[in-house]
Scaffold this motif. Sequence first.
Motif, PDB file in Angstrom:
ATOM      1  N   PRO A  30      41.630  45.191  32.250  1.00 45.93           N
ATOM      2  CA  PRO A  30      41.313  45.130  33.684  1.00 45.93           C
ATOM      3  C   PRO A  30      42.547  45.375  34.550  1.00 45.93           C
ATOM      4  O   PRO A  30      42.461  46.004  35.605  1.00 45.93           O
ATOM      5  N   LEU A  31      43.705  44.874  34.107  1.00 49.33           N
ATOM      6  CA  LEU A  31      44.922  45.027  34.911  1.00 49.33           C
ATOM      7  C   LEU A  31      45.329  46.490  35.007  1.00 49.33           C
ATOM      8  O   LEU A  31      45.715  46.970  36.083  1.00 49.33           O
ATOM      9  N   ARG A  33      43.322  49.073  34.691  1.00 50.43           N
ATOM     10  CA  ARG A  33      42.310  49.742  35.515  1.00 50.43           C
ATOM     11  C   ARG A  33      42.565  49.498  37.001  1.00 50.43           C
ATOM     12  O   ARG A  33      42.529  50.428  37.812  1.00 50.43           O
ATOM     13  N   GLY A  34      42.867  48.263  37.365  1.00 51.19           N
ATOM     14  CA  GLY A  34      43.132  47.949  38.766  1.00 51.19           C
ATOM     15  C   GLY A  34      44.376  48.643  39.296  1.00 51.19           C
ATOM     16  O   GLY A  34      44.397  49.122  40.431  1.00 51.19           O
ATOM     17  N   PHE A  68      37.059  47.335  41.190  1.00 55.82           N
ATOM     18  CA  PHE A  68      37.880  46.919  40.047  1.00 55.82           C
ATOM     19  C   PHE A  68      37.039  46.491  38.851  1.00 55.82           C
ATOM     20  O   PHE A  68      37.510  46.506  37.727  1.00 55.82           O
ATOM     21  N   ASP A  69      35.818  46.043  39.078  1.00 55.14           N
ATOM     22  CA  ASP A  69      34.958  45.549  37.998  1.00 55.14           C
ATOM     23  C   ASP A  69      35.694  44.467  37.217  1.00 55.14           C
ATOM     24  O   ASP A  69      35.787  44.501  35.980  1.00 55.14           O
ATOM     25  N   TRP A  70      36.207  43.474  37.943  1.00 52.33           N
ATOM     26  CA  TRP A  70      37.046  42.451  37.327  1.00 52.33           C
ATOM     27  C   TRP A  70      36.186  41.406  36.622  1.00 52.33           C
ATOM     28  O   TRP A  70      35.214  40.931  37.178  1.00 52.33           O
ATOM     29  N   LYS A  73      34.611  38.192  38.354  1.00 47.96           N
ATOM     30  CA  LYS A  73      34.756  38.311  39.812  1.00 47.96           C
ATOM     31  C   LYS A  73      34.016  39.561  40.298  1.00 47.96           C
ATOM     32  O   LYS A  73      34.606  40.473  40.864  1.00 47.96           O
ATOM     33  N   PRO A  92      43.745  38.871  41.285  1.00 45.32           N
ATOM     34  CA  PRO A  92      44.138  40.052  40.504  1.00 45.32           C
ATOM     35  C   PRO A  92      44.793  41.145  41.342  1.00 45.32           C
ATOM     36  O   PRO A  92      45.772  41.764  40.919  1.00 45.32           O
ATOM     37  N   TRP A 209      43.519  39.138  31.161  1.00 51.35           N
ATOM     38  CA  TRP A 209      43.663  40.109  32.248  1.00 51.35           C
ATOM     39  C   TRP A 209      44.360  41.371  31.774  1.00 51.35           C
ATOM     40  O   TRP A 209      44.076  42.472  32.259  1.00 51.35           O
TER      41      TRP A 209
END
Length: 252
Positions: A30-31, A33-34, A68-70, A73, A92, A209
Amino acid sequence: MELQLGMWQYLGMIKFSTLSDDHPDLAHSPLLRGALLTLQYAQTNGSIGLTQTKAFKRVFVHWAVQNFDWPGKSAEEMFRYNKVINEYEFPPLEIIHFLLISLRLGRHFKGEFRPTKRGIKLAQSPGHLFAELIPYFVLQMDHSSYARFENRPFGKWEVWMNVINVEADQGTTEAALFEIFYGEPQDWHTAGWREMAVFSACVLRPLEWAGLLVETREEGGSKQICHVFKTPLWRSAINLDTDNMLRPISVQ
């Protein structure tokens, strides 16, 4: 297989591999990707507006929440109770902002965030961005700085990651890991819940993350049990001293 406490002193370096830009396991982070989305948004739009306190303006925060598709969240959950979201309310993004500035992949200039030449280059190279971003985030950041607790767990990453490498290889639980490291059975339902929370926030959550671990929760009677598994990205991107203790992956 459990590691004995006496073995900890022999656990050494953590080595991250640089993966190819099209490596499928990078999708687990995820990190990453963000960070990619933030750099690409800034490049496409020329910049990202900043508030007077040098946080991202709400228009971008809302875009980040939606895109972000976190894990844990979702946009639906975030906007259910807050129609207006600031950067600090979406941790994030706050961390990604900090990392991009710290690694000089972006800079603040005249009230705007702009990607640097290096940031623009790495935005097109997910494998190299991962190699820059994730080791710094996991190993060098003070994770207690953005957690709700001021305390840090006792230990070091070389030990935590080498032990988790073995214990979570076939799956384990948050409580089982805590007991291995600290010798006392604790969970969120015992008097030691605060120590458990600090361990979870400063060790397990950063790894999740980063895309190296995944956590799932289920109800077990009156308790909620948190299961911990390594993702394929862990196996692809990390080399550890305890790798020779792992069972071979069977191919069906």
